[in-house]
Design an enzyme around this catalytic site. Structure first.
Site, PDB file in Angstrom:
ATOM      1  N   LYS A 163     -10.423  -8.037   8.080  1.00  0.00           N
ATOM      2  CA  LYS A 163     -10.325  -8.286   8.647  1.00  0.00           C
ATOM      3  C   LYS A 163     -10.716  -7.203   9.533  1.00  0.00           C
ATOM      4  O   LYS A 163      -9.069  -6.115  10.269  1.00  0.00           O
ATOM      5  CB  LYS A 163     -10.483  -9.653   9.738  1.00  0.00           C
ATOM      6  N   HIS A 181       0.842  -1.189   0.282  1.00  0.00           N
ATOM      7  CA  HIS A 181      -0.009   0.057   0.329  1.00  0.00           C
ATOM      8  C   HIS A 181       0.562   1.027   0.151  1.00  0.00           C
ATOM      9  O   HIS A 181       0.624   2.358  -0.503  1.00  0.00           O
ATOM     10  CB  HIS A 181      -0.788   0.121   0.980  1.00  0.00           C
TER      11      HIS A 181
END
Lengths: 279, 187
Positions: B105, B40
């Site tokens: 999650k 990222h």
């Protein structure tokens, strides 16, 4: 004096690393089944069923139950009458980790803190050696995932806060962790000792099989009470809401300094992996 | 398994995601791209410097996962989600550049939720720790960028009926907040 050759240690650590990551303990599976009986959230029940299915697939197909195959934490309980033959105990453990993570297709998750450069073989291992009288030699491999470790904390409380203060800290830690440590979790609590000893007690508390009572009846009462408080939070399986946030609270306690009340909370995800072997 | 699930194919359209609400079970089909924190960081740096990304973001879904190595004969090892908050610092920028979905999650921060609402993106929860089960929905995996990151490399996954739950929808719904509110017992 009993001799143990490092080659046997390498082989044992290798096998334990693979087995710990692919074979979830029967005690954890039983805890999932019990949780399924009590969980009211349909999503929570669905998640618990899938965790049981996941554990079966991992065992049958010999692939890790979770892709985070963890930091290799190894406890060595050995008698002082044991002689390690053929090399270094620590190097034997490191080599066992290296081989286990390679041969078991386990993820290598250890890196430099700043550059994030991966060490490539999941070493170094974290090794805790406990030397006692006798000639026993017992290895425990407890791979620890990053998600639940990140939610763990050590604090130095004021002695005046007493039992209620420790309980509040534990429950607050689980609340703030929310979905991140992969609930349903096991909450390891270390009370007393020093700053670093409290953390070690909390980690060791996670090794006690689920469903086995605390040998200290007073701590057993606290474990039951704190588990109930944790499960009132409503976090539930995977944090999506439900009754079962944690499967157990396990406490280990020892005396502390007259000025201190050290408390550590080590949170364990539902992939509560540890395997033991005696040589 | 999941008889009431909504079947979707990537890339996702705006219509695909606006019809979803929190708690919906979805089976994703098509291509997912994997990225964790390290990837990222690089993707955002590329966007900031105006460079081309290793894949076109529009309509795509990024899965926050670092799979375990593939044993012989398998596309991947275990492949469950990692915790998503570590990607919160980067996600809004990717959403502004067309990212339509994320799988991970754990809860997201307000900046991510606001970006999802504004630019019509959704966040799906996969079951953390169910890596062996989840891997069954992955048909193929190919590293397309940053192989030096090892488990954190960007992979192109082909998936079939990949099971997820809508955790944040484009209407501002948050299953992490609402689910817990429903089951919390006050002292």
């Amino acid at each position: 004096m009993r001799s143990i050759h490092v080659d046997d240690i390498v082989r044992t650590v290798r096998d334990l690393a693979i087995r710990a990551n692919t074979e979830l303990g029967e005690d954890v599976l039983r805890a999932f089944e019990a949780a399924l009986e009590r969980e009211e959230s349909p999503t929570g029940r669905d998640i618990l069923k899938r965790l049981i299915e996941n554990a079966q697939i991992a065992r049958d197909e010999k692939i890790p139950m979770c892709q985070d195959t963890g930091f290799a934490v190894v406890f060595v309980d050995m008698g002082q009458d044991v002689h390690i033959e053929g090399g270094s105990l620590r190097e034997a453990i490191e080599e066992g980790v290296r081989q286990g993570y390679r041969d078991g297709y386990l993820r290598k998750s250890i890196c430099h803190p700043f550059t994030r450069q991966n060490t490539g073989d999941n070493t170094p291992a974290i090794i805790h050696i406990d030397l006692q009288p006798g000639d026993h030699f017992r290895l425990t491999m407890a791979p620890k995932g990053g998600g639940s470790e990140n939610m763990s904390r050590v604090t130095m409380l004021t002695p005046a806060v007493g039992i209620q203060g420790v309980k509040d800290f534990v429950v607050q830690r689980v609340k703030e962790s929310g979905p991140n440590p992969c609930p349903p979790t096991i909450v390891g609590v270390g009370i007393g000792g020093t700053f670093e000893q409290a953390a070690l007690l909390a980690k060791k508390a996670l090794l006690r099989p689920l469903g086995s009572p605390n040998p200290d009846p007073e701590l057993q009462t606290l474990e039951t009470d704190w588990l109930e408080a944790v499960n009132r939070l409503g976090i539930g399986p995977q944090g999506l809401g439900g009754r079962i946030t944690s499967l157990a609270v396990h406490i280990q306690m020892m005396p502390c300094h007259i000025a201190s009340l050290p408390v550590a909370v080590n949170i364990q995800c539902h992939a509560a992996r540890h395997k033991e072997a005696s040589l | 398994m999941m008889p009431d699930a909504i079947v979707l194919h990537t890339p996702l359209s705006e219509h695909d995601v606006t019809s979803l609400t929190i708690g919906d079970r979805v089976l994703l089909n098509g291509v997912l791209y994997t990225a964790r924190d390290a990837a990222h960081k690089r993707l955002v740096e590329l966007l900031q410097s105006g460079g081309p990304l290793p894949f076109d973001l529009s309509g795509q879904v990024i899965y926050y996962v670092g799979p375990s190595p593939a044993p012989p004969g398998r596309p991947v090892g275990a492949a469950g989600p990692t915790t998503s908050y570590r990607m919160d610092a980067y996600a809004p920028m990717l959403i502004r550049h067309g990212l339509r979905g994320m799988i991970g999650k754990g809860a997201r921060n307000d900046a991510v939720k606001e970006a999802m609402r504004q630019h019509k993106a959704v966040y799906f929860a996969a079951i953390g720790g169910a890596g062996a089960l989840t891997a069954r929905s992955i048909l193929s995996a190919e590293v397309i960028a940053y192989p030096e990151l090892g488990p954190e490399a960007v992979r192109r996954l082909e998936v079939k009926n990949f099971p997820v739950i809508v955790a944040n929808d484009v209407h501002g719904g948050d299953l992490y907040e609402e689910g817990v509110r429903r089951y919390a017992r006050t002292a």
